[in-house]
Motif scaffolding. Structure first.
Motif, short mmCIF file in Angstrom:
data_model
loop_
_atom_site.label_atom_id
_atom_site.label_comp_id
_atom_site.label_asym_id
_atom_site.label_seq_id
_atom_site.Cartn_x
_atom_site.Cartn_y
_atom_site.Cartn_z
N ARG A 191 33.96 11.12 -44.24
CA ARG A 191 34.00 11.98 -43.02
C ARG A 191 32.88 11.89 -41.94
O ARG A 191 32.92 11.70 -40.88
N ARG A 232 33.12 8.52 -40.61
CA ARG A 232 34.02 8.38 -39.58
C ARG A 232 33.65 8.94 -38.11
O ARG A 232 33.76 8.49 -37.16
N ASP A 233 32.93 10.27 -38.33
CA ASP A 233 32.50 10.74 -36.90
C ASP A 233 31.29 10.06 -36.15
O ASP A 233 31.18 9.93 -35.07
N GLN A 234 30.41 9.40 -37.12
CA GLN A 234 29.59 8.50 -36.56
C GLN A 234 30.13 7.23 -35.87
O GLN A 234 29.57 6.73 -34.71
N TYR A 294 33.30 7.30 -34.33
CA TYR A 294 33.79 7.80 -33.05
C TYR A 294 32.46 7.94 -32.03
O TYR A 294 32.71 7.58 -30.70
N ARG A 295 31.40 8.69 -32.58
CA ARG A 295 30.35 8.79 -31.47
C ARG A 295 29.59 7.53 -30.90
O ARG A 295 29.18 7.23 -29.69
N PRO A 325 34.25 13.08 -32.07
CA PRO A 325 35.01 12.93 -33.39
C PRO A 325 36.13 14.07 -33.37
O PRO A 325 36.15 15.08 -32.82
N GLN A 371 37.92 17.33 -33.94
CA GLN A 371 37.58 18.68 -34.05
C GLN A 371 37.96 19.62 -35.33
O GLN A 371 39.27 19.20 -35.65
N SER A 405 43.70 16.89 -39.52
CA SER A 405 43.11 15.59 -39.81
C SER A 405 44.08 14.39 -40.20
O SER A 405 44.93 14.59 -41.19
#
Length: 287
Positions: A80, A83-85, A87-88, A94, A96, A101
């Motif tokens: 997770r 994944r957020d990295q 997206y950024r 990412p 919310q 999800s």
């Protein structure tokens, strides 16, 4: 922004090199030199063209969509946080908390990939199909023929679009009414847990307007649980195949892993093996 795109491509390349082909469901042959996934394998898993993956890695493709980034994150079996990295690094927020999800944990992907003789589909809390293997495609048809936004079981059951047209005929041992009631009850439960999810709200409003059957169950249904079912699926090449269908809940991820099996030595097991070996070879595994 240029450095962000460059960082996105570098992450893709590094995480592609890290992922074992066997963990992604590919057969490793002698003499393979790629340390991880080949570019064409990542493209297949993510449902993208090889050229587009190349341009993303080289920073020549600009502004990948959230849908593309999510598909790549699942294909690369990212955590997770990773994944957020990703997206950024693409300049996107990412997903919310408080919304459904579509992330499939790496361990679940590895488990499902190693059960390749069993048709397996992984669904989010709103019954959107987010992961599948090639045997699932051979049994149910290739999900990539349906736009990603419409790969939803509730849409297929109650809607009128391409998703419903792609749904192969089937019969449930418990009866159609019990099956659809359980799907509606699942969606009602999801609404109570994800009240801020606008996509789920749109889905429910659409189905209430499009289907009198859905609207009736939405107004009258009570809590219903999925139990082991036996389904008869009408396949265009092999005819009817009768399989046990189990829905396994993934704790902590709010996912449903649906698996179809047949008793060893049965004629239905032979049909399933035939599909696995000679089924739709053009079908893709995992979005």
């Amino acid at each position: 922004m240029a450095s962000s795109r460059s960082g996105f491509g570098a992450l893709l390349h590094a995480w592609r090199d890290r992922l074992s082909p066997a963990d992604a469901g590919f057969t490793v042959t002698a003499g393979r030199r790629a340390p991880g996934l080949r570019r064409e394998e990542l493209a297949q898993l993510a449902g993208l063209s090889v050229d587009y993956v190349l341009r993303l890695e080289q920073g020549r493709a600009k502004n990948p969509s959230a849908q593309v980034v999510g598909a790549l994150a699942r294909a690369l079996q990212l955590s997770r946080a990773e994944r957020d990295q990703l997206y950024r690094s693409a300049g996107l927020l990412p997903p919310q908390d408080g919304t459904i999800s579509f992330h499939v944990p790496p361990g679940i992907q590895r488990l499902a990939a190693r059960l390749g003789d069993v048709p397996i589909g992984v669904f989010a809390a709103d019954w959107t199909l987010v992961w599948w293997n090639t045997t699932w495609s051979a049994l149910h048809g290739d999900p990539t023929t349906v736009p990603a936004a419409e790969r939803n079981l509730a849409r297929a059951l109650f809607g009128t679009g391409i998703d419903r047209a792609a749904l192969r005929p089937f019969r449930s041992e418990h009866g159609e009414d019990a099956f659809v009631a359980a799907i509606v009850a699942d969606l009602k439960d999801a609404v109570s847990r994800y009240p801020a999810d606008t996509g789920l709200d749109r889905l429910v409003r659409h189905l209430r307007e499009a289907s009198d059957v859905f609207a009736h169950h939405w107004a009258t249904s009570t809590a219903a649980q999925h139990t082991t079912d036996r389904k008869t699926i009408r396949h265009p090449d092999i005819g009817d195949i009768v399989l046990d269908c189990d829905v396994l809940i993934v704790p902590g991820a709010d996912l449903r892993m649906v698996a179809y099996t047949a008793a060893a030595g049965s004629s239905d097991a032979e049909k399933l093996e035939f599909l696995r070996v000679t089924g739709d070879r053009t079908a893709t595994a995992r979005p």
